[in-house]
Design a protein around this motif. Structure first.
Motif, PDB file in Angstrom:
ATOM      1  N   HIS A 378       0.776  -1.264  -0.291  1.00  0.00           N
ATOM      2  CA  HIS A 378       0.399   0.526   0.199  1.00  0.00           C
ATOM      3  C   HIS A 378       0.866   1.484   0.129  1.00  0.00           C
ATOM      4  CE1 HIS A 378      -3.273  -3.198   1.070  1.00  0.00           C
ATOM      5  NE2 HIS A 378      -2.503  -3.369   1.532  1.00  0.00           N
ATOM      6  N   SER A 379       0.225   2.331  -0.153  1.00  0.00           N
ATOM      7  CA  SER A 379       1.143   3.453  -0.541  1.00  0.00           C
ATOM      8  C   SER A 379       0.693   4.398   0.711  1.00  0.00           C
ATOM      9  CB  SER A 379      -0.193   4.803  -0.986  1.00  0.00           C
ATOM     10  OG  SER A 379      -1.155   4.594  -0.635  1.00  0.00           O
ATOM     11  N   ASP A 381       0.838   7.424   2.751  1.00  0.00           N
ATOM     12  CA  ASP A 381      -0.699   8.226   2.474  1.00  0.00           C
ATOM     13  C   ASP A 381      -1.107   6.947   3.765  1.00  0.00           C
ATOM     14  OD1 ASP A 381      -1.858   7.028   0.195  1.00  0.00           O
ATOM     15  OD2 ASP A 381      -2.735   8.782   0.792  1.00  0.00           O
ATOM     16  N   LYS A 382      -1.645   6.211   2.743  1.00  0.00           N
ATOM     17  CA  LYS A 382      -2.405   4.717   3.379  1.00  0.00           C
ATOM     18  C   LYS A 382      -2.125   4.061   4.715  1.00  0.00           C
ATOM     19  CE  LYS A 382      -5.788   3.624  -0.593  1.00  0.00           C
ATOM     20  NZ  LYS A 382      -6.126   3.238  -1.514  1.00  0.00           N
TER      21      LYS A 382
END
Length: 449
Positions: A378-379, A381-382
């Motif tokens: 996942h990125s 920010d997440k």
């Protein structure tokens, strides 16, 4: 020196008992949730799922790797509600109450343990404080449950038994800042319902203020000039964060078709206020977190990291810590040697504790974010959102919790546990004894910046 006798004599520091108590509650909850009777399917949920859910409940977080409503049976949901109640009141508060009921008296050691959990000013007033904490908590939960039950019954055509069940469960979850909901979309279906949203928000705010502040406000709410520094900071910072958070979400999400866009103007204000309250740290959401703009998620990260009041059901570094640091910076900018708040001077020890809690928390969040990014696709920010939510015992999520690898879920479990017991509490629990240096070294100035 001979070891003193009393309850749990093997522990030499109250913090050790607190950590052990929360750990024992999480393990007990895990053992109950792993039973086949705890799931709707009648099959065991598995140890990791049970451990994650139990820790999330007893640490009043709200993160979940399975859908609470569809996965857990009525028995499992009751277990979760019980763990939330235990975590909210605090292991040592419940232990003190049990001691009062059984023995009718408290030993000095038991008072010291309970004092560490309830943050009372003197060991002698623990008995009175514990009674007030329990009565006040149950009263607030009952009041919220009555309003919610009535709304589910009259406004949403739920059967009486189901309305009562929903009202009690969500009242307990809200007041204890847990954020567990019995719908897969949390409270998104009630985004425009002020009765439900404002009741839940009020329970979250009251529970997150902290018991010492609530009790002082009940005594002196008409005389703000007599408020203690703790109450002044907590009330002021809480109000500022609620107003600022509401404005930020209104401005950033006003035209977002995935969040506030489809709502009318009153609905947008209600949803923005609700969204500003929840990072205090309750994991309910009335809009889609994953659909928020990155700027809104970053603002939520900051609110979750700060959290709520001390000695309450909220997590984070606490608004008092944030407020003290703000006054420290203000005094340093003005060139003042002392940090004054109102007509009181802030002790050096309190300043060092605030700095220590903040820096340890920042380091823990940074390290955990790095590790979770290495464990998941996942990125940033997440992943950062998930980490701060776990550490702040919030429970808000962009939806990646269930997709996290087993190693990542174990990391989140540890974060939730540390976030509830506190970095300094956990550190002091691991220390065998306090060390006092009996001499002072020569002072030398160091260039800063």
């Amino acid at each position: 020196m001979r070891r003193s006798q009393g309850i749990l004599p093997h522990f030499q520091h109250p913090a050790q008992v607190i950590v052990a108590g929360f750990g024992a509650a999480a393990l007990l909850g895990t053992a109950l949730l792993v039973l086949p009777i705890s799931t709707e399917s009648g099959e065991s949920a598995g140890w990791l799922t049970a451990l994650f859910t139990a820790t999330s409940a007893v640490c009043v977080t709200g993160l979940a790797v399975v859908d609470t409503a569809s996965h857990w049976s009525a028995f499992g949901e009751v277990v979760i509600a019980g763990l939330i109640q235990i975590g909210g009141l605090g292991i040592m508060t419940l232990a003190t109450l049990l001691t009062l009921l059984v023995a009718g008296r408290l030993g000095l050691r038991a008072r010291l343990f309970a004092q560490a959990e309830t943050r009372t000013s003197s060991p002698t007033d623990v008995r009175h404080v514990v009674r007030r904490v329990v009565v006040f908590s149950l009263t607030c939960e009952a009041a919220a449950a009555v309003v919610l039950t009535g709304r589910f019954l009259l406004g949403h055509d739920e059967p009486f038994g189901r309305a009562v069940y929903l009202g009690v469960f969500h009242a307990v979850s809200a007041f204890n800042n847990a954020g567990f909901a019995l719908w897969s979309d949390s409270l998104m279906r009630y985004v425009a319902d002020p009765w439900i949203c404002l009741t839940v928000a009020a329970a979250v705010i009251v529970g997150g203020l902290g018991f010492p502040v609530v009790f002082e406000l009940l005594r002196t709410w008409r005389r703000p000039q007599r408020w203690s520094v703790l109450t002044r900071i907590t009330v002021a910072v809480t109000a500022v964060l609620l107003v600022a958070g509401t404005l930020v979400f209104l401005i950033a999400e006003w035209h977002n078709p995935k969040t506030l866009g489809p709502l009318d103007d009153p609905g947008k204000f209600l949803a923005a206020f609700f969204t500003a309250v929840m990072p205090r740290t309750a994991g309910f959401n009335s809009i889609d977190i994953a659909g928020m703009h990155p700027s809104s998620r970053l603002a939520t990260d900051l609110l979750m990291f700060i959290g709520g009041g001390s000695a309450g059901t909220a997590g984070g570094i606490k608004v008092t810590t944030f407020g003290m640091l703000a006054f420290v910076i203000w005094s340093e900018v003005r060139g003042e040697r002392e940090v004054n708040i109102g007509h009181r001077r802030l002790p050096d020890t309190a300043q060092r504790q605030a700095v220590s809690v903040t820096l340890i928390s920042l380091a823990l969040v940074a390290l955990s974010t790095y590790l979770l990014m290495a464990l998941t696709p996942h990125s940033l920010d997440k992943v950062l959102f998930e980490v701060v939510s776990a550490f702040g015992t919030v429970g808000l999520s962009t939806g990646i919790t269930a997709d996290t690898t087993p190693a990542g879920q174990v990391l989140l479990v540890l974060l939730m546990f540390i976030g509830r017991t506190g970095p300094l509490t956990l550190g002091s629990a691991l220390a065998l004894k306090d060390r006092t240096r009996r001499y002072q070294l020569p002072e030398e100035r160091v260039i800063v910046g």
